[in-house]
Design a protein around this motif. Structure first.
Motif, PDB file in Angstrom:
ATOM      1  N   UNK A  63       0.812  -1.217   0.000  1.00  0.00           N
ATOM      2  CA  UNK A  63       0.000   0.000   0.000  1.00  0.00           C
ATOM      3  C   UNK A  63       0.844   1.265   0.000  1.00  0.00           C
ATOM      4  N   UNK A  64       2.134   1.147  -0.344  1.00  0.00           N
ATOM      5  CA  UNK A  64       3.018   2.302  -0.265  1.00  0.00           C
ATOM      6  C   UNK A  64       2.766   3.341  -1.346  1.00  0.00           C
ATOM      7  N   UNK A  65       1.948   3.032  -2.358  1.00  0.00           N
ATOM      8  CA  UNK A  65       1.706   3.975  -3.448  1.00  0.00           C
ATOM      9  C   UNK A  65       0.506   4.892  -3.194  1.00  0.00           C
ATOM     10  N   UNK A  66      -0.209   4.700  -2.087  1.00  0.00           N
ATOM     11  CA  UNK A  66      -1.436   5.468  -1.843  1.00  0.00           C
ATOM     12  C   UNK A  66      -1.182   6.972  -1.864  1.00  0.00           C
ATOM     13  N   UNK A  67      -0.190   7.421  -1.086  1.00  0.00           N
ATOM     14  CA  UNK A  67       0.056   8.857  -0.983  1.00  0.00           C
ATOM     15  C   UNK A  67       0.510   9.436  -2.315  1.00  0.00           C
ATOM     16  N   UNK A  68       1.338   8.705  -3.053  1.00  0.00           N
ATOM     17  CA  UNK A  68       1.786   9.188  -4.357  1.00  0.00           C
ATOM     18  C   UNK A  68       0.621   9.308  -5.333  1.00  0.00           C
ATOM     19  N   UNK A  69      -0.287   8.330  -5.311  1.00  0.00           N
ATOM     20  CA  UNK A  69      -1.454   8.397  -6.195  1.00  0.00           C
ATOM     21  C   UNK A  69      -2.328   9.591  -5.839  1.00  0.00           C
ATOM     22  N   UNK A  70      -2.563   9.810  -4.545  1.00  0.00           N
ATOM     23  CA  UNK A  70      -3.410  10.929  -4.123  1.00  0.00           C
ATOM     24  C   UNK A  70      -2.799  12.268  -4.525  1.00  0.00           C
ATOM     25  N   UNK A  71      -1.490  12.443  -4.297  1.00  0.00           N
ATOM     26  CA  UNK A  71      -0.853  13.704  -4.684  1.00  0.00           C
ATOM     27  C   UNK A  71      -0.820  13.865  -6.195  1.00  0.00           C
ATOM     28  N   UNK A  72      -0.679  12.748  -6.924  1.00  0.00           N
ATOM     29  CA  UNK A  72      -0.711  12.834  -8.381  1.00  0.00           C
ATOM     30  C   UNK A  72      -2.065  13.256  -8.905  1.00  0.00           C
ATOM     31  N   UNK A  73      -3.137  12.740  -8.302  1.00  0.00           N
ATOM     32  CA  UNK A  73      -4.489  13.138  -8.704  1.00  0.00           C
ATOM     33  C   UNK A  73      -4.700  14.626  -8.455  1.00  0.00           C
ATOM     34  N   UNK A  74      -4.248  15.111  -7.287  1.00  0.00           N
ATOM     35  CA  UNK A  74      -4.404  16.534  -6.979  1.00  0.00           C
ATOM     36  C   UNK A  74      -3.570  17.402  -7.914  1.00  0.00           C
ATOM     37  N   UNK A  75      -2.371  16.926  -8.266  1.00  0.00           N
ATOM     38  CA  UNK A  75      -1.530  17.706  -9.177  1.00  0.00           C
ATOM     39  C   UNK A  75      -2.114  17.726 -10.586  1.00  0.00           C
TER      40      UNK A  75
END
Length: 358
Positions: free
Chosen positions: A78-90
């Motif tokens: 589950x280590x990609x959760x934060x990267x996915x969320x920040x990518x969606x916001x960006x």
């Protein structure tokens, strides 16, 4: 719109750089995740959507595609959760992208936006430093172990909102501010290592011949077999072996810390003092439990005993196939775990101590 956030995965005891690519296109609202994700990674869609909603961010009414590159390497955890969320916001214009460039983002998201710790941050930091990345945004609980790697700036965050605030340059996460203040204070006293609680030979009365054999084995790096009736102290003597071995040098300590990090033992990996490990698996241990394996592949007892002692009590009770399995690690100091789509090599350089009744 397209946005890319750098993240990473663990491959053995090394870090593998993963690019999280976010693409927003016209179409019905959907969330597609590609790049050979495991079940835990595919479930990140629900975690990311809930975390964004509970933190008052908007999920775009578009077709959302997330690609984890390289696409031919299986992704787990589950280590990609934060990267996915920040990518969606960006990608949707809800946060800036300047600070995301050159930053490795790791973290599992809770449904309320809290950032939970993940496995393998220390080996990831070591591997990414060789690849040129010099900054990491990690969960607060993982920040201490990541800071063990010199030359890498570590930002710890406890919530998705604080991570977005740091990306936008509005404020620093609280943990990062505290760490900066503490490192700048000239009168700080470094944490004192805790006294080791491992038994030593001063607690053993008698058995002079056995103690001499133990000391010789520790000095020469020899393996050892104790044979004697029950209750004479074979197990006690074996547990004294780590205290006879020299302290871990820095390179060895990093190896032991990396193994603990991959196994999810964050507090032990970041401890001020690391002792030589002592592992004593039961004779009912499985092949994967002893040598490593499973899905995802995790280290076994022989890797957890790396740079330390592996103790096999009641040696004749261990199945023959488990004893045969130890031959290659004892010769090579490592174990190769082969799977259909990838191979993993774990270190396994240990001293073997066994005990049995006559």
């Amino acid at each position: 719109m397209l946005a890319t956030v750098s993240s990473a995965a663990v491959h053995g005891l090394d870090g593998l750089r993963v690019a999280v690519e976010i693409d927003l296109q016209r179409g019905l609202r959907s969330f597609h995740l590609v790049g050979l994700p495991s079940l835990a990674v595919r479930e990140s869609r629900e975690r990311v959507v809930a975390a964004l909603a509970n933190c008052d961010f908007e999920l775009p009414e578009k077709r959302l595609t997330v690609n984890l590159a390289p696409a031919d390497v299986p992704k787990d955890g589950a280590a990609f959760d934060l990267a996915i969320a920040l990518g969606v916001l960006a990608a949707s214009g809800q946060c800036r992208t300047a600070r995301l460039e050159g930053t490795c983002v790791l973290g599992e998201l809770a449904l309320d936006g809290s950032v939970r710790p993940v496995r393998g941050v220390l080996p990831i930091a070591t591997g990414l430093r060789r690849l040129g990345l010099r900054r990491m945004l990690v969960p607060e609980q993982n920040a201490a172990e990541a800071r063990l790697v010199t030359g890498v700036e570590v930002i710890g965050c406890a919530h998705l909102s604080s991570a977005v605030a740091w990306v936008d340059g509005r404020e620093e996460p609280a943990r990062s501010r505290r760490a900066a203040v503490e490192s700048a204070a000239p009168d700080d006293v470094p944490p004192q290592p805790e006294a080791s609680t491992a038994p030593d030979l001063s607690q053993v009365y008698g058995q002079e011949a056995a103690k001499r054999a133990l000391a010789i084995a520790a000095a020469g790096g020899h393996h050892l077999l104790f044979v004697g009736p029950p209750g004479v102290g074979k197990s006690m003597l074996a547990r004294c072996m780590p205290a006879l071995l020299p302290p871990l040098v820095d390179a060895e300590a990093i190896e032991v810390r990396q193994i603990l990090s991959v196994c999810g033992r964050h507090a032990q990996a970041a401890a001020a003092q690391i002792d030589r490990p002592f592992r004593a698996p039961h004779h009912t241990v499985s092949i994967a439990g002893l040598a490593g394996g499973g899905r995802p592949v995790t280290p076994g007892e022989i890797t957890l005993a790396h740079r330390g002692v592996l103790f096999l009590d009641e040696l004749p009770e261990f199945p023959r196939h488990l004893l045969d399995l130890l031959r290659q690690p004892l010769e090579d100091g490592s174990i190769q775990i082969a799977r259909a789509n990838h191979n993993v090599c774990y270190p396994a350089r240990f001293q073997l101590v066994a005990a049995m009744n006559p």
